[in-house]
Design an enzyme around this catalytic site. Structure first.
Site, PDB file in Angstrom:
ATOM      1  CB  SER A 136      -0.866  -0.143   1.352  1.00  0.00           C
ATOM      2  OG  SER A 136      -1.447   1.980   1.477  1.00  0.00           O
ATOM      3  CE1 TYR A 149      -4.263  -1.937   5.007  1.00  0.00           C
ATOM      4  CE2 TYR A 149      -3.803   0.355   4.095  1.00  0.00           C
ATOM      5  CZ  TYR A 149      -4.100  -1.089   3.763  1.00  0.00           C
ATOM      6  OH  TYR A 149      -4.225  -1.535   2.774  1.00  0.00           O
TER       7      TYR A 149
END
Length: 280
Positions: A136, A149
């Protein structure tokens, strides 16, 4: 690697995983598409003569080996592993319970490691293969409300950057894919997004407004997952994987700004940093 590769894709029942599977099939490859519910994967990707759907919980080592064996029984080899499955535990650090944080790492970090352990022996025997892991933009740049995350994705980045040295002697290459905001199901509550379990008064108002902002973003993200799926297949087929692929204009802009910040910090403390060696 053969012209028709065998792709093994995790998290192929929703979002980007569907589009990678469809793009690989459209390019003439064989695809093992995995997910917790193989019927859902089949319904999502669509029936195809070159498609095998397999049940897989990426946190279960036995299931990873079973899925690997099923792929070999059907196609005889595995050429491209795509670690795509994951979820998003959102929230400020203190509001995320220890159990949530450990579960985030188990899914987003240890899950890809588990399936890669099952498949690397296959690729080493072949003396060829590709390991592609979707991380990501949050694996390169820390952001508000994504402490758990980002931690899981930063960990993936470090693992992938080091794994390349381990596997290169066996003809295996690696690529980390760092998407910005794409219009997938990542922000769908109950599907991929999990809100914080704990409540702390100091964070309560900001948490509520941030959750509403994240919810409002779902379905409006600028990135097209179909195009990203095709781009990943294009890079794989090129035979020369880059170490990383920043996917999307927002990811590129964010990392360019991050690199500029890092360069400025190096220069601001260059003399102090350079002074830390022994004087002899």
């Amino acid at each position: 690697m053969p012209e028709k590769n065998v792709w093994f894709i995790t998290g192929a029942g929703r979002g980007l995983g569907i589009e990678i599977a469809r793009a690989a099939l459209a390019a003439g490859h064989h695809v093992v598409a995995t997910g917790r519910d193989p019927q859902r994967v089949l319904d999502a990707v669509g029936a195809h003569e070159n498609l095998l759907t397999v049940a897989l919980d990426i946190t279960d080592a036995a299931a990873a080996q079973t899925a690997t064996d099923a792929a070999l029984e059907r196609f005889g080899r595995i050429d491209v592993l795509v670690n795509n499955a994951g979820n998003f535990v959102a929230g400020f650090f203190e509001n995320i319970s220890p159990e949530q944080l450990r579960a985030q790492m188990e899914t987003n970090f240890f899950g890809p490691l588990t399936i890669t352990r099952a498949i690397l022996p296959v690729m080493r025997r072949q003396r060829s293969g590709q390991v592609i892991t979707v991380t990501s933009m949050a694996g390169l740049i820390g952001q508000e409300f994504v402490a758990a995350y980002a931690a899981s994705k930063f960990a993936l980045e470090g693992w992938m950057e080091s794994l390349r040295f381990d596997v290169a002697p066996f003809g295996i290459s690696t690529m980390a894919v760092e998407p910005g905001f794409f219009r997938t199901e990542l922000l769908v509550e109950g599907a991929s997004t999990i809100w914080p379990e704990l409540t702390i008064d100091d964070y309560a108002e900001h948490t509520a407004s941030t959750i509403e902002a994240w919810k409002g973003m779902n379905g409006t993200q600028g990135g097209d997952p179909q195009k990203l799926g095709r781009a990943i297949v294009t890079l794989s087929d090129s035979g020369a994987l880059p170490l990383r692929f920043l996917a999307g204009a927002d990811a590129m802009a964010g990392e360019e700004q991050n690199l500029a910040t890092i360069r400025a910090q190096i220069e601001a403390n260059r003399d102090l940093s350079a002074s830390l060696s022994f004087d002899d």
